[in-house]
Write a protein that holds these residues in place. Structure first.
Motif, PDB file in Angstrom:
ATOM      1  N   LYS A 291       0.850  -1.321  -0.256  1.00  0.00           N
ATOM      2  CA  LYS A 291       0.041   0.028   0.129  1.00  0.00           C
ATOM      3  C   LYS A 291       0.901   1.422  -0.157  1.00  0.00           C
ATOM      4  N   LYS A 292       2.118   1.309  -0.359  1.00  0.00           N
ATOM      5  CA  LYS A 292       2.770   2.268  -0.746  1.00  0.00           C
ATOM      6  C   LYS A 292       2.741   3.073  -1.962  1.00  0.00           C
ATOM      7  N   ILE A 293       2.316   2.290  -2.970  1.00  0.00           N
ATOM      8  CA  ILE A 293       1.939   2.728  -4.300  1.00  0.00           C
ATOM      9  C   ILE A 293       0.617   1.906  -4.696  1.00  0.00           C
ATOM     10  N   HIS A 294       0.140   2.141  -5.786  1.00  0.00           N
ATOM     11  CA  HIS A 294      -0.913   1.380  -6.284  1.00  0.00           C
ATOM     12  C   HIS A 294      -1.010   1.155  -7.785  1.00  0.00           C
ATOM     13  N   LEU A 295      -0.984   0.111  -8.195  1.00  0.00           N
ATOM     14  CA  LEU A 295      -0.978  -0.349  -9.686  1.00  0.00           C
ATOM     15  C   LEU A 295      -2.152  -1.196  -9.817  1.00  0.00           C
ATOM     16  N   VAL A 296      -2.476  -1.526 -11.023  1.00  0.00           N
ATOM     17  CA  VAL A 296      -3.492  -2.544 -11.507  1.00  0.00           C
ATOM     18  C   VAL A 296      -2.838  -3.144 -12.805  1.00  0.00           C
ATOM     19  N   PRO A 297      -3.278  -4.493 -13.053  1.00  0.00           N
ATOM     20  CA  PRO A 297      -2.653  -5.259 -14.198  1.00  0.00           C
ATOM     21  C   PRO A 297      -3.757  -5.063 -15.602  1.00  0.00           C
ATOM     22  N   CYS A 298      -3.138  -6.065 -16.480  1.00  0.00           N
ATOM     23  CA  CYS A 298      -3.739  -6.040 -17.570  1.00  0.00           C
ATOM     24  C   CYS A 298      -3.276  -7.408 -18.353  1.00  0.00           C
ATOM     25  N   HIS A 299      -4.135  -7.868 -19.060  1.00  0.00           N
ATOM     26  CA  HIS A 299      -3.718  -8.944 -20.001  1.00  0.00           C
ATOM     27  C   HIS A 299      -3.423  -8.698 -21.585  1.00  0.00           C
TER      28      HIS A 299
ATOM     29  N   SER B 146      -1.638  11.497 -11.103  1.00  0.00           N
ATOM     30  CA  SER B 146      -1.587  12.509 -10.329  1.00  0.00           C
ATOM     31  C   SER B 146      -1.064  13.879 -10.967  1.00  0.00           C
ATOM     32  N   ARG B 147      -1.739  14.958 -10.882  1.00  0.00           N
ATOM     33  CA  ARG B 147      -0.917  16.252 -11.254  1.00  0.00           C
ATOM     34  C   ARG B 147       0.141  16.846 -10.581  1.00  0.00           C
ATOM     35  N   THR B 148       0.382  15.838  -9.431  1.00  0.00           N
ATOM     36  CA  THR B 148       1.434  16.555  -8.227  1.00  0.00           C
ATOM     37  C   THR B 148       2.443  15.526  -8.271  1.00  0.00           C
ATOM     38  N   VAL B 149       2.417  14.439  -9.234  1.00  0.00           N
ATOM     39  CA  VAL B 149       3.634  13.569  -9.239  1.00  0.00           C
ATOM     40  C   VAL B 149       4.793  13.865  -9.783  1.00  0.00           C
ATOM     41  N   GLU B 150       6.132  13.522  -9.247  1.00  0.00           N
ATOM     42  CA  GLU B 150       6.995  14.350  -9.526  1.00  0.00           C
ATOM     43  C   GLU B 150       8.391  13.185  -9.723  1.00  0.00           C
ATOM     44  N   SER B 151       9.233  13.500 -10.556  1.00  0.00           N
ATOM     45  CA  SER B 151      10.455  12.510 -10.704  1.00  0.00           C
ATOM     46  C   SER B 151      10.737  11.539  -9.498  1.00  0.00           C
ATOM     47  N   ALA B 152      10.715  12.414  -8.326  1.00  0.00           N
ATOM     48  CA  ALA B 152      11.216  11.840  -7.232  1.00  0.00           C
ATOM     49  C   ALA B 152      10.162  10.712  -6.470  1.00  0.00           C
ATOM     50  N   HIS B 153       8.785  10.883  -7.112  1.00  0.00           N
ATOM     51  CA  HIS B 153       7.651   9.880  -6.614  1.00  0.00           C
ATOM     52  C   HIS B 153       8.087   8.684  -7.772  1.00  0.00           C
ATOM     53  N   VAL B 154       8.459   8.886  -8.853  1.00  0.00           N
ATOM     54  CA  VAL B 154       8.353   7.878  -9.796  1.00  0.00           C
ATOM     55  C   VAL B 154       9.777   7.109  -9.426  1.00  0.00           C
ATOM     56  N   GLN B 155      10.908   7.723  -8.907  1.00  0.00           N
ATOM     57  CA  GLN B 155      12.203   7.101  -8.367  1.00  0.00           C
ATOM     58  C   GLN B 155      11.612   6.068  -7.365  1.00  0.00           C
ATOM     59  N   ARG B 156      10.873   6.588  -6.585  1.00  0.00           N
ATOM     60  CA  ARG B 156      10.682   6.153  -5.135  1.00  0.00           C
ATOM     61  C   ARG B 156       9.874   4.967  -5.171  1.00  0.00           C
ATOM     62  N   ALA B 157       8.814   4.955  -6.296  1.00  0.00           N
ATOM     63  CA  ALA B 157       8.088   3.745  -6.983  1.00  0.00           C
ATOM     64  C   ALA B 157       8.879   2.823  -7.454  1.00  0.00           C
ATOM     65  N   TRP B 158       9.735   3.071  -8.296  1.00  0.00           N
ATOM     66  CA  TRP B 158      10.741   2.009  -8.886  1.00  0.00           C
ATOM     67  C   TRP B 158      11.451   1.308  -7.498  1.00  0.00           C
TER      68      TRP B 158
END
Length: 447
Positions: free
Chosen positions: A398-406, A419-431
């Motif tokens: 529950k730190k990030i939220h993703l959904v799948p597909c086939h 989110s309009r507030t997402v920044e590079s730091a959030h992407v880096q932390r998510a990765w």
């Protein structure tokens, strides 16, 4: 609540909303609740006496917020974005206060005329062909629907009415029922499920056209289906082409499909619910090439354009195709004017390519389809089971939220910049978070 209290509570609500938006990064993106959590926390019946405003706000924070998925969190990477902005929130307040219902020009002239003019503005921003604009004397025009699903259904029903009228004009002995049982519509096998639902509601057959290696509908596959169905006595009448599919943001080829639809006299509806906002950017406008062959076009400003849900923009080349299909004018709706005709944030694309680059640098992962806009489809190299386990760990943490597909037979993870507030730091932390969990999954698989 009188006017004086409304002024005071309104200011308090604005403060609450502003504090929520400013602090959303600190809230857990996905709720830690079980189905049915809410019912025991609220009364079984409506109260006889009203609660105080303070008690209601406290209940929102203590009871409602723990069960909210925070779609505007910078750690929300599921589904697709839903837009929001402070100007849009203020506009919603004004709309709620005026409270007019613009179902006709007479019901509220400013409401209906403003919608028409704004849709022309938006159409020009997209460089839609002039035929789609109302302007002063155009035959086309735009109208706001609640969702892309509604727009698809409206287009299908209009196309159905149009083909029935055409066939009955040529052969008056044909009944509507006799025609409808032979009507058939088409879409890619990657189209949104709402297209299939539109066919069910419209009472017509819908056939899925197999997509190519890039998950796109191509001319050859569509033509083959048409020839087969015409030989069987069916009547092809409607095609949905998707620009930016929900599963992997693939693009059907309008330049191939469009001429076939025009030649076969079939209505072509273009569903660009997610991707459409990007066409305002010159570097992405080419993705809309071929829209001149379409009869209707739709996209959702409430995804990227900072406009609150629900605002789904739909244009038609001939608005009489719509008004003719749905016109029912009881006396109380008749009037003398029957036929009166935000800057977005495109860092979504930059950030998705940043995430793509991070994925490509890790040999354990693979990118599953070309990244064009704000969606990255990726997975661990290996079995579906290991990817299912990875997604389960991601969403359980529950730190990030993703959904799948086939995609075909592959279980794929979708990373959508939302989110309009997402920044590079959030992407880096998510990765970094995904990599850590991936290591745990692979370790567990070896043991």
């Amino acid at each position: 609540m009188n006017t004086s209290e409304f002024r005071r509570r309104g200011k308090e609500m604005v403060d609450y909303v502003a504090n929520y938006m400013e602090g959303i990064e600190g809230r857990q993106v996905y709720p830690d609740v079980e189905p049915g959590y809410l019912r025991p926390l609220i009364p079984a019946t409506a109260p006889q006496e009203p609660d105080t405003f303070e008690d209601i706000i406290n209940d929102v924070e203590k009871i409602i917020m723990p069960g909210v998925t925070h779609w505007h969190s910078p750690y929300f990477f599921a589904y697709f974005p839903t837009a929001s902005s402070y100007p849009a929130m203020l506009a919603d307040m004004l709309c709620g206060a005026i409270g007019c219902i613009g179902f006709s020009w007479a019901a509220s002239p400013a409401c209906t005329e403003l919608e028409t003019v704004m849709m022309d503005w938006l159409g020009k921003m997209l460089e839609l062909p002039k035929a789609f604009l109302a302007e002063k004397a155009g035959e086309g025009g735009g109208v706001i629907q609640g969702s892309a699903s509604e727009a698809t259904l409206v287009a299908l029903l209009a196309a159905r009415t149009k083909v029935i009228h055409r066939l009955q004009a040529a052969s008056p002995e044909l009944t509507q029922a006799a025609i409808m049982e032979k009507l058939v519509a088409y879409s890619s096998d990657q189209a949104h499920s709402s297209v299939e639902r539109a066919g069910l509601i419209g009472g017509v057959k819908l056939k899925a056209i197999p997509s190519d290696g890039n998950f796109a509908m191509r001319a050859s596959a569509l033509q083959e289906a048409l020839e087969r169905d015409k030989a069987a006595g069916l009547i092809p009448f409607f095609v949905v082409a998707t620009l930016g599919t929900t599963t992997c943001c693939s693009f059907d080829s309008l330049l191939e499909v469009g001429p076939i639809c025009n030649k076969e006299d079939m209505w072509l509806h273009v569903d660009a619910a997610y991707a459409g906002s990007a066409f305002i950017c010159p570097e992405f406008r080419h993705l809309l090439n071929g829209v001149e062959f379409a009869d209707s076009f739709n996209f959702n400003p409430h995804k990227w354009l900072l406009v609150n849900f629900d605002c789904s923009a739909m244009w038609v080349k001939k608005r009489t195709d719509l008004t003719g299909a749905f016109r029912l004018d009881p006396t109380y709706l008749k009037h003398s004017h029957q036929d009166s005709g935000l800057i977005t944030d495109y860092r979504h694309v930059q950030l998705s390519h940043e995430f793509e680059s991070l994925v490509r640098q890790d040999p354990r992962f693979e990118i599953c389809v070309e990244v064009i806009l704000g969606l990255v489809c990726f997975r661990l190299k290996g079995s579906n089971k290991v990817n299912e386990a990875l997604l389960q760990r991601i969403n359980s943490a529950k730190k990030i939220h993703l959904v799948p597909c086939h995609l075909r037979d592959k279980f794929v993870l979708r990373f959508a910049i939302c989110s309009r507030t997402v920044e590079s730091a959030h992407v880096q932390r998510a990765w970094e978070h995904i990599k850590e969990l991936a290591a745990d999954v692979l370790r567990a698989e070896r043991e």
